[in-house]
Design a protein around this motif. Structure first.
Motif, PDB file in Angstrom:
ATOM      1  N   PHE A  83     -45.333 -32.438   7.645  1.00 26.63           N
ATOM      2  CA  PHE A  83     -45.771 -31.087   8.045  1.00 26.63           C
ATOM      3  C   PHE A  83     -47.282 -30.920   7.947  1.00 26.63           C
ATOM      4  N   ASN A  84     -47.801 -29.982   8.735  1.00 23.78           N
ATOM      5  CA  ASN A  84     -49.125 -29.439   8.463  1.00 23.78           C
ATOM      6  C   ASN A  84     -49.033 -28.636   7.164  1.00 23.78           C
ATOM      7  N   GLU A  85     -49.933 -28.926   6.221  1.00 18.52           N
ATOM      8  CA  GLU A  85     -49.838 -28.335   4.889  1.00 18.52           C
ATOM      9  C   GLU A  85     -51.035 -27.420   4.638  1.00 18.52           C
ATOM     10  N   ASN A  86     -50.781 -26.110   4.550  1.00 18.14           N
ATOM     11  CA  ASN A  86     -51.878 -25.146   4.518  1.00 18.14           C
ATOM     12  C   ASN A  86     -52.566 -25.012   3.170  1.00 18.14           C
ATOM     13  N   GLN A  87     -52.069 -25.690   2.133  1.00 16.20           N
ATOM     14  CA  GLN A  87     -52.731 -25.629   0.832  1.00 16.20           C
ATOM     15  C   GLN A  87     -53.589 -26.861   0.560  1.00 16.20           C
ATOM     16  N   LYS A  88     -53.732 -27.715   1.556  1.00 17.01           N
ATOM     17  CA  LYS A  88     -54.664 -28.823   1.455  1.00 17.01           C
ATOM     18  C   LYS A  88     -56.052 -28.322   1.860  1.00 17.01           C
ATOM     19  N   PRO A  89     -57.108 -29.096   1.606  1.00 19.35           N
ATOM     20  CA  PRO A  89     -58.450 -28.647   2.007  1.00 19.35           C
ATOM     21  C   PRO A  89     -58.516 -28.320   3.491  1.00 19.35           C
ATOM     22  N   ALA A  90     -59.266 -27.271   3.818  1.00 20.39           N
ATOM     23  CA  ALA A  90     -59.372 -26.832   5.220  1.00 20.39           C
ATOM     24  C   ALA A  90     -59.955 -27.947   6.079  1.00 20.39           C
ATOM     25  N   GLY A  91     -59.536 -27.959   7.350  1.00 18.31           N
ATOM     26  CA  GLY A  91     -60.014 -28.970   8.292  1.00 18.31           C
ATOM     27  C   GLY A  91     -58.937 -29.977   8.603  1.00 18.31           C
ATOM     28  N   VAL A  92     -59.332 -31.245   8.734  1.00 21.36           N
ATOM     29  CA  VAL A  92     -58.374 -32.263   9.161  1.00 21.36           C
ATOM     30  C   VAL A  92     -57.231 -32.431   8.165  1.00 21.36           C
ATOM     31  N   GLU A  93     -57.503 -32.232   6.874  1.00 18.48           N
ATOM     32  CA  GLU A  93     -56.471 -32.469   5.863  1.00 18.48           C
ATOM     33  C   GLU A  93     -55.229 -31.592   6.071  1.00 18.48           C
ATOM     34  N   GLN A  94     -55.420 -30.447   6.694  1.00 20.00           N
ATOM     35  CA  GLN A  94     -54.295 -29.543   6.934  1.00 20.00           C
ATOM     36  C   GLN A  94     -53.540 -29.864   8.217  1.00 20.00           C
ATOM     37  N   ASN A  95     -53.991 -30.872   8.948  1.00 23.12           N
ATOM     38  CA  ASN A  95     -53.477 -31.055  10.308  1.00 23.12           C
ATOM     39  C   ASN A  95     -52.969 -32.461  10.608  1.00 23.12           C
ATOM     40  N   PHE A  96     -52.417 -33.119   9.595  1.00 19.23           N
ATOM     41  CA  PHE A  96     -51.838 -34.442   9.816  1.00 19.23           C
ATOM     42  C   PHE A  96     -50.353 -34.382  10.149  1.00 19.23           C
ATOM     43  N   GLY A  97     -49.752 -33.210  10.140  1.00 23.74           N
ATOM     44  CA  GLY A  97     -48.316 -33.097  10.275  1.00 23.74           C
ATOM     45  C   GLY A  97     -47.774 -33.453  11.647  1.00 23.74           C
ATOM     46  N   LEU A  98     -46.568 -34.042  11.638  1.00 31.39           N
ATOM     47  CA  LEU A  98     -45.827 -34.230  12.880  1.00 31.39           C
ATOM     48  C   LEU A  98     -45.141 -32.938  13.306  1.00 31.39           C
ATOM     49  N   PHE A  99     -44.905 -32.061  12.321  1.00 33.34           N
ATOM     50  CA  PHE A  99     -44.183 -30.812  12.580  1.00 33.34           C
ATOM     51  C   PHE A  99     -44.937 -29.631  11.975  1.00 33.34           C
ATOM     52  N   PHE A 100     -44.781 -28.477  12.633  1.00 32.88           N
ATOM     53  CA  PHE A 100     -45.209 -27.227  12.033  1.00 32.88           C
ATOM     54  C   PHE A 100     -44.203 -26.851  10.945  1.00 32.88           C
ATOM     55  N   PRO A 101     -44.579 -25.963  10.029  1.00 30.39           N
ATOM     56  CA  PRO A 101     -43.636 -25.561   8.984  1.00 30.39           C
ATOM     57  C   PRO A 101     -42.327 -24.961   9.505  1.00 30.39           C
ATOM     58  N   ASN A 102     -42.323 -24.469  10.757  1.00 32.15           N
ATOM     59  CA  ASN A 102     -41.065 -23.946  11.331  1.00 32.15           C
ATOM     60  C   ASN A 102     -40.193 -25.066  11.896  1.00 32.15           C
ATOM     61  N   THR A 103     -40.573 -26.320  11.650  1.00 26.14           N
ATOM     62  CA  THR A 103     -39.888 -27.557  12.046  1.00 26.14           C
ATOM     63  C   THR A 103     -40.037 -27.895  13.531  1.00 26.14           C
ATOM     64  N   GLN A 104     -40.840 -27.122  14.269  1.00 27.37           N
ATOM     65  CA  GLN A 104     -41.125 -27.500  15.661  1.00 27.37           C
ATOM     66  C   GLN A 104     -42.173 -28.598  15.707  1.00 27.37           C
ATOM     67  N   PRO A 105     -42.035 -29.580  16.608  1.00 24.16           N
ATOM     68  CA  PRO A 105     -43.022 -30.663  16.679  1.00 24.16           C
ATOM     69  C   PRO A 105     -44.422 -30.148  17.044  1.00 24.16           C
ATOM     70  N   VAL A 106     -45.421 -30.679  16.394  1.00 22.23           N
ATOM     71  CA  VAL A 106     -46.809 -30.392  16.780  1.00 22.23           C
ATOM     72  C   VAL A 106     -47.086 -31.049  18.132  1.00 22.23           C
ATOM     73  N   TYR A 107     -46.444 -32.177  18.367  1.00 15.42           N
ATOM     74  CA  TYR A 107     -46.489 -32.902  19.636  1.00 15.42           C
ATOM     75  C   TYR A 107     -45.259 -33.790  19.659  1.00 15.42           C
ATOM     76  N   PRO A 108     -44.756 -34.153  20.813  1.00 16.65           N
ATOM     77  CA  PRO A 108     -43.563 -35.006  20.853  1.00 16.65           C
ATOM     78  C   PRO A 108     -43.915 -36.436  20.472  1.00 16.65           C
ATOM     79  N   ILE A 109     -43.100 -37.015  19.623  1.00 13.80           N
ATOM     80  CA  ILE A 109     -43.352 -38.409  19.230  1.00 13.80           C
ATOM     81  C   ILE A 109     -42.072 -39.228  19.198  1.00 13.80           C
ATOM     82  N   PHE A 110     -40.947 -38.628  18.867  1.00 12.73           N
ATOM     83  CA  PHE A 110     -39.703 -39.368  18.722  1.00 12.73           C
ATOM     84  C   PHE A 110     -38.851 -39.356  19.980  1.00 12.73           C
ATOM     85  N   SER A 111     -39.364 -38.811  21.071  1.00 13.62           N
ATOM     86  CA  SER A 111     -38.561 -38.757  22.291  1.00 13.62           C
ATOM     87  C   SER A 111     -39.267 -39.465  23.417  1.00 13.62           C
TER      88      SER A 111
END
Length: 345
Positions: free
Chosen positions: A317-345
Motif C-alpha cells: 500500500f501507499n502508506e501515509n505515515q511514512k515521510p512525505a514524498g516518494v516514501e509514501q508512494n511505493f504502494g501497488l494499491f491504494f488503502p481502499n485496495t484499488q490498484p495504483v496501476y495494473p500489474i497483475f493482469s
C-alpha cells in the motif's frame, strides 16, 4: 422462440465461463512476494489484505515485525512469510538467549502450530549495517538458530536484511565490496549463513540510483528495458542495474571468503509519485512488471546464471505515515485496495 432462448442460454454459459476463466487467471499463483508495510492510519484490516493477496495470486509476503493481527489473518491462508525482528529489540535479545526464547514463543510458535502458517525466514534487523545495532545481529542469529534446532523448527531459516549502504564499492559489479568498517561483522554473518544454508536478504532499488544521477544512469538500464548491454564487466554483460546490484553483493561476499550463500531480494520497487517526472504510475508499473518477470524467469544474474533469486515488491500500500514524498508512494494499491496501476493482469 425456442431457438432464441437456446441462443441466449449459450451466450449466458459462455459469459459465465469467460468470467470464471478471468477469475482463475487473476488467482493464478505467481512466484513473487509483496512487502506488507503498515505505516498508515487508513489501511484495511489484515483479513482484507490476505483476501487481496489471494485475489491476485500472491503467495509470499514480508512482515517487518510480528504484528499479531497480520499473523492471525495469514494462518491457514497458504501464504508464506518472511518475518522481521524489530531493530530496537535487538540489544535486549542479544543480551539473553532466554529473551530470544520468549520472543519465539510469543511471535512464532502460536502461529505455526498445526502447520497453520509457514514462516520461511526470520530476519534479524532491517538495514542496520552499518549502525549501532549491527553488533547485536550475529549473537541474536546464533541464539535463534540454536533455539529453532532445539524445537525441531530447522525449516525456518535465519537471516538479516542489508541495504546498498553496506557496500563501499559496487561499480563495476566485480568490484563489489563491503565497507571496511563492517567487514568484520559481515564476515561473521556470512559464515553463519554459509554454515546454516541460509540466504542473505538484500534491498535493491535501481530507482534511487537513477533519481540521484539521471545524467549518467540510463532510465532503460534501471527499468529492465535496455535491449543491449549497458555495462560490460570483463566477460559479463549487464542489461539492467538490478542484476548489477545483486552481483555486486555476490562479489562482496566472495571478498569475505564466502561464495555459497544465495540472496533473497527482500525489497525492490519504484514510487508512482513524489518526485516529478521520475515517479509516475507508468514508470512504477513498468519497473515492477519487469522486476516480477525477471525474478520469475529464474535466469539468475550474469555472475550467477543458475541462481534462483527470490524477489519481494515494496510495497502493498501507499502508506501515509511514512515521510512525505516518494516514501509514501511505493504502494501497488491504494488503502481502499484499488490498484495504483495494473500489474497483475
Amino acid at each position: 422462440m425456442m431457438m432464441g432462448l437456446f441462443r441466449q442460454a449459450l451466450i449466458l454459459v459462455a459469459t459465465i465461463a469467460a468470467a470464471l476463466h478471468n477469475q482463475i487467471q487473476i488467482a493464478e499463483a505467481i512466484d513473487i512476494g509483496v512487502c506488507y508495510g503498515m505505516l498508515g492510519d487508513n489501511l484495511p484490516p489484515a483479513t482484507d489484505v490476505v483476501n487481496l493477496y489471494k485475489k491476485y495470486g500472491i503467495e509470499k509476503t514480508r512482515l517487518f515485525d510480528p504484528n499479531p493481527a497480520a499473523l492471525n489473518a495469514l494462518r491457514g491462508s497458504g501464504i508464506s512469510v518472511i518475518l522481521g525482528i524489530r531493530n530496537e529489540d535487538l540489544p535486549n535479545l542479544a543480551a539473553s538467549p532466554d529473551a530470544v526464547t520468549a520472543w519465539l514463543a510469543t511471535n512464532v510458535e502460536p502461529y505455526i502450530k498445526d502447520n497453520n502458517l509457514t514462516i520461511r525466514i526470520i530476519t534479524v534487523g532491517n538495514e542496520i549495517i552499518p549502525g549501532p545495532y549491527a553488533q547485536n545481529i550475529l549473537p541474536v542469529m546464533q541464539s535463534l538458530q540454536n533455539i529453532l534446532l532445539s524445537k525441531n523448527l530447522n525449516a525456518i531459516k535465519v537471516s538479516t536484511v542489508l541495504s546498498g549502504d553496506t557496500l563501499g564499492s559496487s561499480y563495476p559489479p566485480s568490484s563489489g565490496a563491503f565497507k571496511p568498517e563492517v567487514s568484520g561483522i559481515m564476515k561473521g554473518i556470512l559464515n553463519f549463513l554459509s554454515q546454516t544454508a541460509s540466504p542473505l536478504c538484500i534491498n535493491a532499488y535501481p530507482y534511487f540510483a537513477y533519481a540521484s544521477d539521471p545524467v549518467n544512469v540510463r532510465l532503460d538500464y534501471t527499468q529492465f528495458t535496455a535491449t543491449e548491454a549497458v555495462v560490460t564487466d570483463g566477460e559479463l554483460k549487464y542489461l539492467n542495474l538490478f542484476d548489477a546490484i545483486v552481483d555486486a553483493f555476490f562479489s562482496a561476499m566472495e571478498k569475505e571468503g564466502v561464495s555459497n550463500v544465495n540472496v533473497v531480494v527482500s525489497e525492490s520497487g519504484w514510487p508512482s509519485a513524489g518526485n516529478g517526472d521520475f515517479t509516475t504510475p507508468q514508470l512504477a508499473a513498468t519497473y515492477n512488471r519487469n522486476f516480477m518477470n525477471h525474478v520469475t524467469s529464474n535466469k539468475g544474474t550474469p555472475k550467477r546464471p543458475n541462481a534462483h533469486i527470490e524477489g519481494f515488491i515494496f510495497a502493498t500500500f501507499n502508506e501515509n505515515q511514512k515521510p512525505a514524498g516518494v516514501e509514501q508512494n511505493f504502494g501497488l494499491f491504494f488503502p481502499n485496495t484499488q490498484p495504483v496501476y495494473p500489474i497483475f493482469s
